[in-house]
Design a protein around this motif. Structure first.
Motif, PDB file in Angstrom:
ATOM      1  N   ASP A   1       0.836  -1.200   0.000  1.00  0.00           N
ATOM      2  CA  ASP A   1       0.000   0.000   0.000  1.00  0.00           C
ATOM      3  C   ASP A   1       0.876   1.257   0.000  1.00  0.00           C
ATOM      4  O   ASP A   1       0.380   2.372  -0.086  1.00  0.00           O
ATOM      5  CB  ASP A   1      -1.021   0.007   1.152  1.00  0.00           C
ATOM      6  N   SER A   2       2.201   1.069   0.026  1.00  0.00           N
ATOM      7  CA  SER A   2       3.126   2.183  -0.226  1.00  0.00           C
ATOM      8  C   SER A   2       2.873   2.765  -1.617  1.00  0.00           C
ATOM      9  O   SER A   2       3.267   3.900  -1.903  1.00  0.00           O
ATOM     10  CB  SER A   2       4.585   1.719  -0.092  1.00  0.00           C
TER      11      SER A   2
ATOM     12  N   ASP B   1      -1.266  -6.259  -0.839  1.00  0.00           N
ATOM     13  CA  ASP B   1      -1.357  -5.646   0.494  1.00  0.00           C
ATOM     14  C   ASP B   1      -2.786  -5.130   0.691  1.00  0.00           C
ATOM     15  O   ASP B   1      -3.286  -4.357  -0.131  1.00  0.00           O
ATOM     16  CB  ASP B   1      -0.382  -4.458   0.531  1.00  0.00           C
TER      17      ASP B   1
ATOM     18  N   LYS C   1      -1.355  -9.504   2.437  1.00  0.00           N
ATOM     19  CA  LYS C   1      -0.675  -9.054   3.667  1.00  0.00           C
ATOM     20  C   LYS C   1      -1.617  -8.144   4.450  1.00  0.00           C
ATOM     21  O   LYS C   1      -2.326  -7.327   3.863  1.00  0.00           O
ATOM     22  CB  LYS C   1       0.619  -8.305   3.332  1.00  0.00           C
TER      23      LYS C   1
HETATM   24  O1  KIV Z   1       3.429  -1.114   1.727  1.00  0.00           O
HETATM   25  C1  KIV Z   1       4.565  -1.589   1.711  1.00  0.00           C
HETATM   26  O2  KIV Z   1       5.352  -1.329   0.809  1.00  0.00           O
HETATM   27  C2  KIV Z   1       4.933  -2.470   2.808  1.00  0.00           C
HETATM   28  C3  KIV Z   1       6.357  -2.941   2.874  1.00  0.00           C
HETATM   29  C4  KIV Z   1       7.274  -1.870   3.222  1.00  0.00           C
HETATM   30  C5  KIV Z   1       6.520  -4.113   3.779  1.00  0.00           C
HETATM   31  O3  KIV Z   1       4.121  -2.777   3.622  1.00  0.00           O
END
Ligand code: KIV
Length: 264
Positions: free
Chosen positions: A46-47, A85, A115
């Motif tokens: 979610d980044s 995510d 995730k």
């Molecule tokens: O959103 C993301 O990129 C993450 C990673 C940094 C583990 O959760």
């Protein structure tokens, strides 16, 4: 590169002490390059919200935006285990709706796993998703979706109480059925202890070298996200500078009428 990565091969790597590699990707060409370069797990994090979509935080991204990018990255991924995510908005819902959102990552975007970040009652969410046959990765320590309510973005687990809390959370996620857990921004020794205590893989970010795997946000690793760089990030390339130089040269050549030339 060797065979497709599976949950079993991740387990075997942990047992053999073989380090694993995870990176984020948000589009088709990047996922393809990472897959070809031999990354074991690709996460559409979610980044995405900050490093690609330009939102101020990771909680702004919608489920449909996540799915749109996840589908594109899926098309570039053949070998790596492919993980979506679940964004913050997936959890402002009754449990059954959250599970439906998780399953969209599998049925619509072809994810091998999803995730979820630690938050109250997350164990019930993990159990419900895992019961539907979709593997789940957990995330403890610094959890960006709730960081603002928890005092900001610093290290977690520095005092005994918070270290114990993170150990309990990691154990609870393993018991709920997670196949792996991201440990974000916790002290090296705490990450080592958790990695040795759990049977499932740990994936460290800003948590030292003793985790079973490492992950970073690819735009940090490649120098593409220039707003800020966390202290734990090592830039392996400076793609932002490279792109600006290429575009400046193109502008110059168009303005000077030296591009296109006879060869182009
Ligand atoms: O959103 C993301 O990129 C993450 C990673 C940094 C583990 O959760």
């Amino acid at each position: 590169m060797s065979d497709k990565i599976t949950l079993d091969s991740l387990k075997q790597a942990k047992q053999a002490g073989r380090k694993l590699v995870m990176l984020t990707a948000y589009d088709h060409p990047t996922a393809r390059m990472m897959d070809e370069a031999g990354v074991d797990m690709i996460l559409v994090g979610d980044s995405l919200s900050m490093v690609v979509l330009g939102y101020p935080d990771t909680t702004s991204v919608t489920i449909d935006e996540m799915l749109h990018h996840t589908k594109a990255a899926r098309r570039g991924t053949k070998r790596a285990l492919f993980i979506g995510d679940m964004p913050s908005v997936s959890f402002d819902q009754p449990l059954e709706t959250t599970v439906e959102h998780a399953l969209r990552f599998q049925t619509e975007a072809g994810c091998d796993a999803v995730k979820v970040e630690w938050k109250p009652n997350i164990e019930a969410v993990v159990r419900a998703i895992a019961q539907k046959g979709l593997p789940v990765m957990g995330h403890v320590g610094l959890t960006p979706q709730t960081a603002a309510q928890e005092g900001g973005f610093g290290m977690r687990g520095k005092d005994i109480d918070s270290a114990k809390r993170i150990i309990q959370q990691a154990k609870a996620l393993e018991a709920a059925g997670c196949f792996g857990i991201v440990l974000e921004c916790i002290p090296t020794q705490l990450a080592q202890h958790i990695s040795q205590t759990l049977n499932i893989i740990t994936i460290g970010i800003g948590s030292g070298v003793h985790c079973d795997a490492q992950v970073v946000v690819s735009h940090d690793l490649l120098g593409l996200f220039e707003t800020f760089t966390p202290r734990f990030v090592k830039q392996y390339a400076q793609m932002g500078k490279t792109i600006r130089a290429a575009v400046s040269q193109y502008c110059e050549e168009v303005r000077q009428s030296t591009f296109p030339d006879a060869a182009h």
